[in-house]
Design an enzyme around this catalytic site. Structure first.
Site, short mmCIF file in Angstrom:
data_model
loop_
_atom_site.label_atom_id
_atom_site.label_comp_id
_atom_site.label_asym_id
_atom_site.label_seq_id
_atom_site.Cartn_x
_atom_site.Cartn_y
_atom_site.Cartn_z
CG ASN A 102 -10.89 2.87 1.49
OD1 ASN A 102 -11.11 3.84 2.18
ND2 ASN A 102 -9.89 2.85 0.61
CD GLU A 103 -10.14 6.29 -0.97
OE1 GLU A 103 -9.30 5.80 -1.76
OE2 GLU A 103 -9.86 7.22 -0.18
CD GLU A 105 -9.30 7.38 3.81
OE1 GLU A 105 -8.43 7.92 3.08
OE2 GLU A 105 -9.71 6.23 3.65
CD1 TRP A 147 -2.75 1.81 1.05
CD2 TRP A 147 -3.36 -0.15 0.19
NE1 TRP A 147 -4.03 1.96 0.55
CE2 TRP A 147 -4.42 0.77 0.01
CE3 TRP A 147 -3.52 -1.45 -0.29
CZ2 TRP A 147 -5.62 0.42 -0.61
CZ3 TRP A 147 -4.71 -1.80 -0.91
CH2 TRP A 147 -5.74 -0.87 -1.07
CG ASP A 148 -0.88 5.18 0.01
OD1 ASP A 148 -1.14 4.67 1.12
OD2 ASP A 148 -1.65 5.99 -0.55
CD1 TRP A 149 -1.30 3.97 4.05
CD2 TRP A 149 -0.67 1.96 4.82
NE1 TRP A 149 -2.41 3.14 4.02
CE2 TRP A 149 -2.04 1.90 4.48
CE3 TRP A 149 -0.06 0.82 5.31
CZ2 TRP A 149 -2.80 0.74 4.64
CZ3 TRP A 149 -0.81 -0.34 5.46
CH2 TRP A 149 -2.17 -0.36 5.12
#
Length: 790
Positions: free
Chosen positions: A367-368, A465, A101-103
């Site tokens: 989510n999204e 968020e 993921w981006d984190w």
């Protein structure tokens, strides 16, 4: 074992794709990390047994599933290159972030991640036990529905009694039970006498988390008995979507026990890539840090896992409301028969497992993914769009939503986050603009605009968020790095950053208001840059959150009535730059200390508009309070305030935000000797005659990089011990912004940190998480304030 009439092999959780063999005989297969599996091994079990679980690589499995889905692609195929991730995670029912993921890293785990057991019985077995407290609004009384599932192996009916006891509510109820062969559901109903006082469960900051001990004992033929104990909590939840005067659209807020509650909190991601590392102690540490920062809510984000039982038990105990996503995130998903069968079993299992927890206040489908589809993140040709829309409705509405409501009608279900709520529903579950601030919830990110300018933020109904990145502390990074890594330009710094241009974006935002570190010493520069990213993040999220909190009671240009602020993100999955306020392992970043202030139950919020300085009061309290507002100005070069004014007492209304003070900045400065925008800083607080009722807040009249008279402060600490707590008596030689107290790798937290020090002395407490000593703290202690990095 082989003499029993029925023998089952039960996996509580298996990650993910396996074939299970007992004594070389295939007994079952698994393909979903998020459900339990029970395999009948009655005719395979022997005196001595060999149990084998054959795993398939999740990466290869996901790739194979995508290849057999030939009639159309299901995007995205792969994550962005910066994430170093694996492809087609949407084809496998496992933690979506485990492919990157981006984190977080790409660690596609596999293994037996929850308990395994064998169940053997001759007559019957209790498969599961769940319950639901229900409030009957018409007659204003509580009832309790209890559901138990039995597998009856006996060919004869099994008779007995179910005895329900809740001593504190004076409940002792006996029901007759008759169980016939096969899978049998027993439903019990407890009507609670209106004369019995029931204390309801409240979110943190709004009341107690009262629960009642219940036992249910099944006494059956042949001396067989099953006993279950549980904590029962009583609370109601409503999602209110109704017209608002002066605004188009609908409200979007939660009522708990009939009271509108502003949700203050963050978003939870898995606490580790490897779940066996997530101990009870770590969970308690992270969740205690949530309430210690005055939060009352967490969103369990849909790209991770449905958390372990203990997570929800702690949320019940601590008063943390949970917005529970189902585990689908930032992707489109297949709807073929095998996939849907697996999802249906997953959802039914999770609803049954979790619905008794009062902390969970809403289910959310994904989510999204509504936004991804409607705003065409994956460049789908318009002629093919209807296929994907059908899949979306099939998955989240016709299946997940239906199964949720079959199992639980006590809390709302939202199809996606963000969503327009009732408007999305009316438009066939997909709204033209899921980010419409006048409906539902929104996610908002802006790394280019100036985060000190509140006008860039949406005056939305609910913001689930928002956030900015920072680097974790050097002591956290040091554990996974070596000397050549300790530079902002190192391979390590780029490798751990999984967000496109993330390191640059942090410096861009910091440079708008601060001078960037320029030390010739590489390590010093790296540490100073880490510090500055945390200052930037804390100040950005503070400004944004305070804007949302002060917007709760007003409509401006048709927008407002904000009733939720959940910043992205609470915690970290590894040691890396991210949006978190808690580092991997639980250490508090500066943002988390700021959250303790900006989520305080009573808070003054300062901001400017057209060169006028305004202060709003924000109250989450249940009663009105008579308070006074004190406003002070300090020059950067003096520890004595140059001016101070206190209002007459006024009433701060319960559960509202209101304008308390407004004054042109020029007029404010005229009343303060030698004050200019560059030379002075404003602080303010709410109090009664007797005590401070709010944190002291502050407002910069110019960017700190333009500050005149800011000096390098010599800050010293005298450390003493009081019981398990350590007292830091601080002294400063000058006004110091963003004072950061650091005790290296000693685990614990301070009562306050990252603060503006305007008095000569200040006392701060340190709460250690493991035993330590004055001498150890003195050796490790280091303090930084803003001027130190220039």
């Amino acid at each position: 074992m082989s003499k029993w009439r029925k023998v089952n092999l039960v996996f509580e959780g298996i990650d993910t794709v396996t074939a299970v063999l007992l004594n070389n005989v295939p007994v079952g297969e698994t393909d979903n990390m998020f459900r339990s599996y029970s395999f009948d091994i009655t005719h395979v079990v022997q005196a001595v047994n060999i149990l084998e679980v054959h795993f398939q690589s999740p990466v290869i499995y996901a790739d194979q599933r995508s290849k057999v889905h030939t009639h159309y692609s299901v995007p995205p195929n792969c994550p962005p290159r910066v994430q170093d991730g694996e492809c087609h995670v949407n084809f496998i029912r496992k933690a979506q972030c485990s492919f990157s993921w981006d984190w977080g890293p790409s660690f596609p785990t596999q293994g037996i991640w929850k308990d395994v057991r064998i169940e053997a019985y001759n007559i019957c077995h209790l498969n599961y036990f769940t319950f639901t407290p229900i409030y009957d609004n018409n007659i204003q009384e509580w009832n309790l529905e209890i559901e138990s599932s039995f597998d009856v192996s006996s060919s004869k009916p099994v008779l007995g009694q179910a005895i329900i006891a809740i001593p504190e509510l004076k409940i002792q109820q006996t029901n007759s039970v008759e169980l016939h062969h096969g899978e049998r559901i027993v439903k019990l109903f407890v009507k609670i006498d209106k004369s019995v006082t029931i204390e309801t469960w409240w979110p943190h900051g709004h009341g107690n988390q009262t629960g009642y001990n219940m036992t249910v004992l099944f006494k059956l033929d042949g001396g067989l008995s099953f006993e279950k104990s549980a904590k029962v909590y009583f609370r109601t939840v409503e999602l209110i979507e109704e017209p608002i005067k002066g605004s188009r659209g609908l409200s979007f807020y939660f009522k708990i026990n009939g009271l509108p509650i502003f949700l203050k909190g963050s978003n939870w991601i898995p606490a580790d890539s490897f779940q066996d590392r997530v101990t009870s102690a770590l969970l308690r540490l992270l969740l205690q840090s949530v309430v210690d920062a005055n939060m009352n809510a967490l969103r369990v984000w849909g790209g991770g896992i449905y958390e372990q039982d203990e997570f929800y038990e702690l949320c019940d105990e601590l008063g943390i409301m949970v917005w529970q996503d189902f585990m689908f995130a930032c992707a489109l998903y297949p709807t073929d028969q095998d996939f849907m069968d697996s999802v249906r079993a997953e959802v039914a299992y999770q609803v049954r497992r979790l619905k008794s927890h009062p902390s969970i206040i809403t289910w959310s489908g994904n989510n999204e993914n509504e936004a991804a589809l409607v705003l065409n993140w994956y460049d789908i040709q318009s002629s093919h769009l209807s296929t994907y829309i059908d899949d979306y409705v099939t998955l989240y509405v016709k299946n997940i939503r239906r199964i949720v409501f079959e199992g639980d009608q006590t809390r709302p279900f939202i199809t996606s986050s963000p969503t327009n709520g009732a408007k999305s529903t009316a438009e066939g579950w997909l709204s033209e603009n899921p980010y419409d601030p006048n409906y539902g919830d929104i996610h908002f990110y802006d790394y280019v605009g100036d985060c000190w300018n509140w006008k860039i933020f949406p005056k939305a109904r609910f913001v689930s968020e928002y956030g900015y990145q920072s680097w974790p502390s050097f002591s956290t990074l040091e554990k996974v790095s070596s000397k050549e890594d300790w530079s902002y330009e190192s391979k390590f710094a780029h490798h751990r950053q999984h967000f496109t241009d993330g390191n640059y974006k942090m410096l861009h935002q910091a440079e708008l208001h601060f001078k960037l570190p320029q030390s010739a010493d590489q390590l010093r520069k790296f540490k100073d840059t880490i510090y500055l990213t945390q200052v930037m993040q804390a100040q950005c999220v503070k400004t944004e959150t305070e804007f949302y909190r002060r917007s709760r009671s007003e409509i401006v240009y048709g927008e407002g009535h904000t009733m939720g602020a959940l910043y992205w993100q609470l915690n970290d999955i590894w040691q890396a730059p991210s949006w978190s306020s808690l580092e991997y392992g639980g250490r508090w970043k500066m943002l988390h200390y700021f959250a303790r202030h900006f989520f305080a139950p009573l808070l003054p919020v300062g901001f400017e508009n057209e060169d006028v300085f305004f202060i709003y009061g924000v109250s989450d309290l249940h009663s009105d309070h008579k308070v006074m507002l004190t406003v002070r100005a300090h020059t950067w070069s003096s520890l004595e305030p140059v001016c101070s004014e206190t209002t007459k007492p006024f009433v701060m209304k319960a559960g509202e935000s209101a304008l308390l003070y407004d004054k042109p900045v020029a007029e404010l400065l005229r009343g303060c000797t030698n004050c200019t925008r560059q030379s002075c800083v404003v602080s303010f607080y709410l109090s009664t005659d007797r005590e401070l009722l709010s944190p002291t807040n502050y407002h910069f009249l110019s960017s700190p990089k333009e500050a005149k008279g800011l000096q390098k402060a010599n800050i010293t600490a005298t450390i003493s011990q009081q019981g398990d707590t350590f007292v830091f008596h601080l002294k400063t030689s000058a006004v110091a912004p963003f004072v950061w107290l650091d005790v290296g790798s000693i685990p614990g937290r301070f009562s306050d940190n990252g603060f503006l020090m305007t008095e000569k002395t200040r006392t701060v407490f340190f709460y250690p998480w493991k035993p330590t000593s004055e001498s150890e703290l003195e050796r490790s202690f280091h303090v930084t304030s803003l001027a130190d990095i220039y």
